[in-house]
Design a protein around this motif. Structure first.
Motif, PDB file in Angstrom:
ATOM      1  N   GLY A   1      13.938 152.457 -26.053  1.00 30.89           N
ATOM      2  CA  GLY A   1      13.108 153.639 -26.280  1.00 30.89           C
ATOM      3  C   GLY A   1      12.207 153.488 -27.487  1.00 30.89           C
ATOM      4  O   GLY A   1      12.086 152.428 -28.105  1.00 30.89           O
ATOM      5  N   ARG A   2      11.551 154.611 -27.871  1.00 39.91           N
ATOM      6  CA  ARG A   2      10.524 154.577 -28.909  1.00 39.91           C
ATOM      7  C   ARG A   2      11.072 154.550 -30.324  1.00 39.91           C
ATOM      8  O   ARG A   2      10.325 154.316 -31.270  1.00 39.91           O
ATOM      9  N   ASN A   3      12.362 154.824 -30.493  1.00 36.73           N
ATOM     10  CA  ASN A   3      12.934 154.816 -31.842  1.00 36.73           C
ATOM     11  C   ASN A   3      13.262 153.420 -32.344  1.00 36.73           C
ATOM     12  O   ASN A   3      13.717 153.264 -33.477  1.00 36.73           O
TER      13      ASN A   3
ATOM     14  N   VAL B   1      11.931 149.123 -32.328  1.00 34.48           N
ATOM     15  CA  VAL B   1      10.878 148.145 -32.065  1.00 34.48           C
ATOM     16  C   VAL B   1      11.550 146.792 -31.814  1.00 34.48           C
ATOM     17  O   VAL B   1      12.254 146.280 -32.683  1.00 34.48           O
TER      18      VAL B   1
ATOM     19  N   ARG C   1      10.971 157.553 -40.325  1.00 38.27           N
ATOM     20  CA  ARG C   1       9.941 156.887 -39.530  1.00 38.27           C
ATOM     21  C   ARG C   1       8.926 156.147 -40.396  1.00 38.27           C
ATOM     22  O   ARG C   1       8.434 155.076 -40.018  1.00 38.27           O
TER      23      ARG C   1
END
Length: 236
Positions: free
Chosen positions: A109-111, A113, A199
Motif C-alpha cells: 500500500g501507500r504507507n 515505499v 510522513r
C-alpha cells in the motif's frame, strides 16, 4: 490510404478472467469445484428455507428467496475463490528467487515505499536483500539462505544508519525456520509494525537512502520462475 495503426489489444473480459482465476487456483486445490458447488447449494438452500419461514408462504415467495440465496451463494463463492487464489499464489511463490520483491512492491500500500528490485545481491548464491521504507521505519528483508545473508544485511543497515540515524530498522528473514517469516505473511508482518515515523520524515528518509544507494540493476538477478507469472489473475 494508410492504416491508422495496429488495433488496440483487447483486454480479457470478466468471464475470461474468472476462468483464468479458476484454472490457476484449481491447479493447486483440486477440490475447488466441489467446494464452490457446495457454497452455491448452501446459499440456495438457506434462501428456500427463509422463503418457507417468512409469511406469506407462496410459490413466488419461495422462488424469490431461492434466487436471493443463489445471489448470496455466488458472492460467497467469489470471495472464497479470491482468497484461495491468493493462497495458491503464495504457494507458487514460496522459495522462488525474486518472490519477495514481487510481494513487497504490490502488497504494502501507500504507507510503504518498496521496489521489486533487490538493493543487494550475491550472484553466486542467489541471495538477495530488499529494503522497505514506511511509517514503521526501515525494513530490511533477506531472501535466501540465512547463514549467508548477514553480510548483505549489515551492509544495508550501515548504509541506512549513515543517512537516517535514529530511524528504527527492522530485519526480516524469509523462510520457515525459527524466527523466519513465511512469504505469505511478509506484507502482514510489515504492516503490523508500529508507526514511529511521520510522513514528512518518511519522505526525507526515502530521498536520503535513495541518494546513497548504489544501483544493482546491472548485477545478475537470480534466475527462476518469474513471480509475476505466478500471480493469481483477478476478475474485474
Amino acid at each position: 490510404m494508410s492504416s491508422r495503426g495496429p488495433a488496440t489489444e483487447k483486454r480479457p473480459g470478466f468471464f475470461s478472467q474468472l476462468r483464468s482465476l479458476f484454472t490457476f487456483t484449481k491447479a493447486e486445490f483440486g477440490w475447488l469445484p466441489w467446494v464452490l458447488i457446495a457454497v452455491l447449494v448452501v446459499g440456495i438452500g438457506i434462501g428456500v428455507l427463509v422463503g418457507f419461514l417468512i409469511p406469506p408462504v407462496a410459490v413466488w415467495s419461495i422462488i424469490l428467496w431461492g434466487v436471493t440465496g443463489l445471489m448470496f451463494g455466488l458472492l460467497g463463492a467469489m470471495i472464497l475463490l479470491t482468497r484461495l487464489s491468493t493462497r495458491a499464489m503464495y504457494i507458487k511463490l514460496d522459495g522462488v528467487p525474486g518472490a519477495a520483491g514481487h510481494v513487497l512492491s504490490t502488497s504494502l500500500g501507500r504507507n510503504w515505499v518498496a521496489s521489486d528490485m533487490p538493493v543487494g545481491v550475491n550472484p553466486k548464491s542467489q541471495d538477495a536483500v530488499y529494503r522497505v521504507i514506511g511509517r514503521g521505519g526501515v525494513v530490511v528483508v533477506g531472501e535466501g539462505a540465512r547463514g549467508r545473508l548477514p553480510r548483505l544485511i549489515n551492509d544495508e543497515k550501515m548504509k541506512v544508519q549513515r543517512v537516517a540515524s535514529g530511524v528504527p530498522i527492522t530485519v526480516l528473514y524469509i523462510g520457515h525456520g525459527e524466527g523466519d517469516v513465511p512469504i505469505s505473511k511478509l506484507s502482514a508482518t510489515i504492516k503490523a509494525l508500529p508507526k514511529k515515523v511521520d510522513r514528512t520524515t518518511m519522505a526525507a528518509v526515502v530521498k536520503r537512502v535513495d541518494s546513497v544507494s548504489q544501483s544493482v540493476t546491472s548485477l545478475p538477478i537470480p534466475k527462476g520462475i518469474d513471480p509475476l507469472r505466478a500471480r493469481a489473475p483477478r476478475p474485474r
